[in-house]
Design a protein around this motif. Structure first.
Motif, PDB file in Angstrom:
ATOM      1  N   TYR A  63       0.835  -1.195   0.000  1.00 39.19           N
ATOM      2  CA  TYR A  63       0.000   0.000   0.000  1.00 39.19           C
ATOM      3  C   TYR A  63       0.870   1.245   0.000  1.00 39.19           C
ATOM      4  O   TYR A  63       1.912   1.277   0.657  1.00 39.19           O
ATOM      5  CB  TYR A  63      -0.872   0.051   1.256  1.00 39.19           C
ATOM      6  CG  TYR A  63      -1.847  -1.066   1.412  1.00 39.19           C
ATOM      7  CD1 TYR A  63      -1.479  -2.263   2.025  1.00 39.19           C
ATOM      8  CD2 TYR A  63      -3.167  -0.938   0.980  1.00 39.19           C
ATOM      9  CE1 TYR A  63      -2.390  -3.298   2.187  1.00 39.19           C
ATOM     10  CE2 TYR A  63      -4.086  -1.965   1.137  1.00 39.19           C
ATOM     11  CZ  TYR A  63      -3.681  -3.134   1.735  1.00 39.19           C
ATOM     12  OH  TYR A  63      -4.595  -4.140   1.897  1.00 39.19           O
ATOM     13  N   CYS A  64       0.410   2.270  -0.701  1.00 37.59           N
ATOM     14  CA  CYS A  64       1.012   3.585  -0.530  1.00 37.59           C
ATOM     15  C   CYS A  64       0.056   4.452   0.291  1.00 37.59           C
ATOM     16  O   CYS A  64      -1.153   4.225   0.294  1.00 37.59           O
ATOM     17  CB  CYS A  64       1.338   4.247  -1.863  1.00 37.59           C
ATOM     18  SG  CYS A  64      -0.071   4.613  -2.934  1.00 37.59           S
ATOM     19  N   ALA A  65       0.618   5.412   0.972  1.00 45.41           N
ATOM     20  CA  ALA A  65      -0.155   6.275   1.848  1.00 45.41           C
ATOM     21  C   ALA A  65       0.451   7.664   1.843  1.00 45.41           C
ATOM     22  O   ALA A  65       1.637   7.832   1.542  1.00 45.41           O
ATOM     23  CB  ALA A  65      -0.192   5.715   3.267  1.00 45.41           C
ATOM     24  N   ALA A  66      -0.361   8.649   2.177  1.00 47.96           N
ATOM     25  CA  ALA A  66       0.093  10.038   2.183  1.00 47.96           C
ATOM     26  C   ALA A  66      -0.203  10.667   3.531  1.00 47.96           C
ATOM     27  O   ALA A  66      -1.253  10.425   4.132  1.00 47.96           O
ATOM     28  CB  ALA A  66      -0.607  10.825   1.070  1.00 47.96           C
ATOM     29  N   LYS A  67       0.718  11.474   3.980  1.00 54.00           N
ATOM     30  CA  LYS A  67       0.587  12.124   5.280  1.00 54.00           C
ATOM     31  C   LYS A  67       1.018  13.585   5.175  1.00 54.00           C
ATOM     32  O   LYS A  67       2.116  13.875   4.693  1.00 54.00           O
ATOM     33  CB  LYS A  67       1.462  11.420   6.319  1.00 54.00           C
ATOM     34  CG  LYS A  67       1.364  12.023   7.708  1.00 54.00           C
ATOM     35  CD  LYS A  67       2.349  11.386   8.665  1.00 54.00           C
ATOM     36  CE  LYS A  67       2.223  11.999  10.060  1.00 54.00           C
ATOM     37  NZ  LYS A  67       2.427  13.460  10.049  1.00 54.00           N
ATOM     38  N   ARG A  68       0.157  14.464   5.661  1.00 56.65           N
ATOM     39  CA  ARG A  68       0.510  15.883   5.752  1.00 56.65           C
ATOM     40  C   ARG A  68       1.389  16.135   6.957  1.00 56.65           C
ATOM     41  O   ARG A  68       1.343  15.408   7.942  1.00 56.65           O
ATOM     42  CB  ARG A  68      -0.753  16.739   5.890  1.00 56.65           C
ATOM     43  CG  ARG A  68      -1.482  17.031   4.614  1.00 56.65           C
ATOM     44  CD  ARG A  68      -2.637  17.985   4.867  1.00 56.65           C
ATOM     45  NE  ARG A  68      -3.281  18.413   3.649  1.00 56.65           N
ATOM     46  CZ  ARG A  68      -2.944  19.516   2.991  1.00 56.65           C
ATOM     47  NH1 ARG A  68      -1.955  20.271   3.433  1.00 56.65           N
ATOM     48  NH2 ARG A  68      -3.590  19.856   1.892  1.00 56.65           N
ATOM     49  N   GLY A  69       2.195  17.184   6.855  1.00 54.48           N
ATOM     50  CA  GLY A  69       2.883  17.678   8.035  1.00 54.48           C
ATOM     51  C   GLY A  69       3.848  16.711   8.659  1.00 54.48           C
ATOM     52  O   GLY A  69       3.713  16.381   9.827  1.00 54.48           O
ATOM     53  N   GLY A  70       4.825  16.288   7.930  1.00 52.68           N
ATOM     54  CA  GLY A  70       5.827  15.411   8.503  1.00 52.68           C
ATOM     55  C   GLY A  70       5.617  13.987   8.060  1.00 52.68           C
ATOM     56  O   GLY A  70       4.651  13.663   7.368  1.00 52.68           O
ATOM     57  N   TYR A  71       6.507  13.112   8.501  1.00 52.39           N
ATOM     58  CA  TYR A  71       6.414  11.731   8.079  1.00 52.39           C
ATOM     59  C   TYR A  71       6.533  10.814   9.288  1.00 52.39           C
ATOM     60  O   TYR A  71       6.960  11.231  10.363  1.00 52.39           O
ATOM     61  CB  TYR A  71       7.479  11.396   7.029  1.00 52.39           C
ATOM     62  CG  TYR A  71       8.871  11.875   7.344  1.00 52.39           C
ATOM     63  CD1 TYR A  71       9.331  13.103   6.848  1.00 52.39           C
ATOM     64  CD2 TYR A  71       9.742  11.123   8.113  1.00 52.39           C
ATOM     65  CE1 TYR A  71      10.603  13.545   7.124  1.00 52.39           C
ATOM     66  CE2 TYR A  71      11.021  11.565   8.388  1.00 52.39           C
ATOM     67  CZ  TYR A  71      11.453  12.776   7.878  1.00 52.39           C
ATOM     68  OH  TYR A  71      12.716  13.224   8.156  1.00 52.39           O
ATOM     69  N   SER A  72       6.106   9.601   9.074  1.00 47.95           N
ATOM     70  CA  SER A  72       6.010   8.670  10.185  1.00 47.95           C
ATOM     71  C   SER A  72       6.091   7.248   9.653  1.00 47.95           C
ATOM     72  O   SER A  72       5.755   6.982   8.500  1.00 47.95           O
ATOM     73  CB  SER A  72       4.675   8.873  10.923  1.00 47.95           C
ATOM     74  OG  SER A  72       4.462   7.867  11.889  1.00 47.95           O
ATOM     75  N   ILE A  73       6.538   6.342  10.507  1.00 47.27           N
ATOM     76  CA  ILE A  73       6.531   4.937  10.132  1.00 47.27           C
ATOM     77  C   ILE A  73       5.295   4.226  10.669  1.00 47.27           C
ATOM     78  O   ILE A  73       5.130   3.031  10.476  1.00 47.27           O
ATOM     79  CB  ILE A  73       7.804   4.210  10.636  1.00 47.27           C
ATOM     80  CG1 ILE A  73       7.827   4.156  12.163  1.00 47.27           C
ATOM     81  CG2 ILE A  73       9.057   4.886  10.104  1.00 47.27           C
ATOM     82  CD1 ILE A  73       8.935   3.255  12.687  1.00 47.27           C
ATOM     83  N   THR A  74       4.422   4.979  11.291  1.00 48.71           N
ATOM     84  CA  THR A  74       3.217   4.407  11.897  1.00 48.71           C
ATOM     85  C   THR A  74       2.049   4.503  10.929  1.00 48.71           C
ATOM     86  O   THR A  74       1.682   5.606  10.521  1.00 48.71           O
ATOM     87  CB  THR A  74       2.865   5.141  13.197  1.00 48.71           C
ATOM     88  OG1 THR A  74       3.979   5.092  14.078  1.00 48.71           O
ATOM     89  CG2 THR A  74       1.659   4.511  13.862  1.00 48.71           C
ATOM     90  N   PRO A  75       1.435   3.378  10.570  1.00 46.17           N
ATOM     91  CA  PRO A  75       0.332   3.429   9.607  1.00 46.17           C
ATOM     92  C   PRO A  75      -0.797   4.370  10.037  1.00 46.17           C
ATOM     93  O   PRO A  75      -1.368   5.064   9.198  1.00 46.17           O
ATOM     94  CB  PRO A  75      -0.146   1.973   9.548  1.00 46.17           C
ATOM     95  CG  PRO A  75       1.050   1.165   9.916  1.00 46.17           C
ATOM     96  CD  PRO A  75       1.789   1.987  10.925  1.00 46.17           C
TER      97      PRO A  75
END
Length: 122
Positions: free
Chosen positions: A94-106
């Motif tokens: 799966y690909c995923a997108a996150k605003r405001g920084g990045y994380s390894i937590t789904p």
């Protein structure tokens, strides 16, 4: 943002695949892009991520040196190049997108694409 992952398939061990993640909006550059995978009966696990402008990347230890994450913000695309594939890489990716920084937590990610199945046979 809506995401669509593609590029999965069935390959032999040692082969390569490139997964793509297409974003529906012209704003992918404000999102970090993460790649995760899920084995049957297991929780999604972190594979790789790339920061908004591509300056930072992070990899799970089990894929470090074999997988490369990249992005092309002009095309609103993210990529996961997978080399030297192993049978234990078989999973739904799966690909995923996150605003405001990045994380390894789904759970930190805002948007998810549908999964794409990668099957590696020995």
């Amino acid at each position: 943002v809506q995401l669509q992952a593609s590029g999965g398939g069935s390959v032999q061990a040692g082969a390569s695949l490139r997964l793509s993640c297409a974003a529906s909006e012209d704003t992918l550059s404000v999102y970090a892009v993460g790649w995760f995978r899920q084995f049957p009966g297991k929780e999604r696990e972190f594979v790789a991520l790339i920061s908004q402008l591509g300056g930072s990347t992070n990899y799970a230890d089990v894929v470090q040196g074999r997988f490369t994450v990249s992005r092309d913000n002009a095309k609103n695309m993210g990529y996961l190049q997978m080399n030297s594939l192993k049978p234990e890489d078989t999973a739904v990716y799966y690909c995923a997108a996150k605003r405001g920084g990045y994380s390894i937590t789904p759970g930190a990610y805002d948007s998810w694409g549908q999964g794409t199945l990668v099957t590696v046979s020995s």
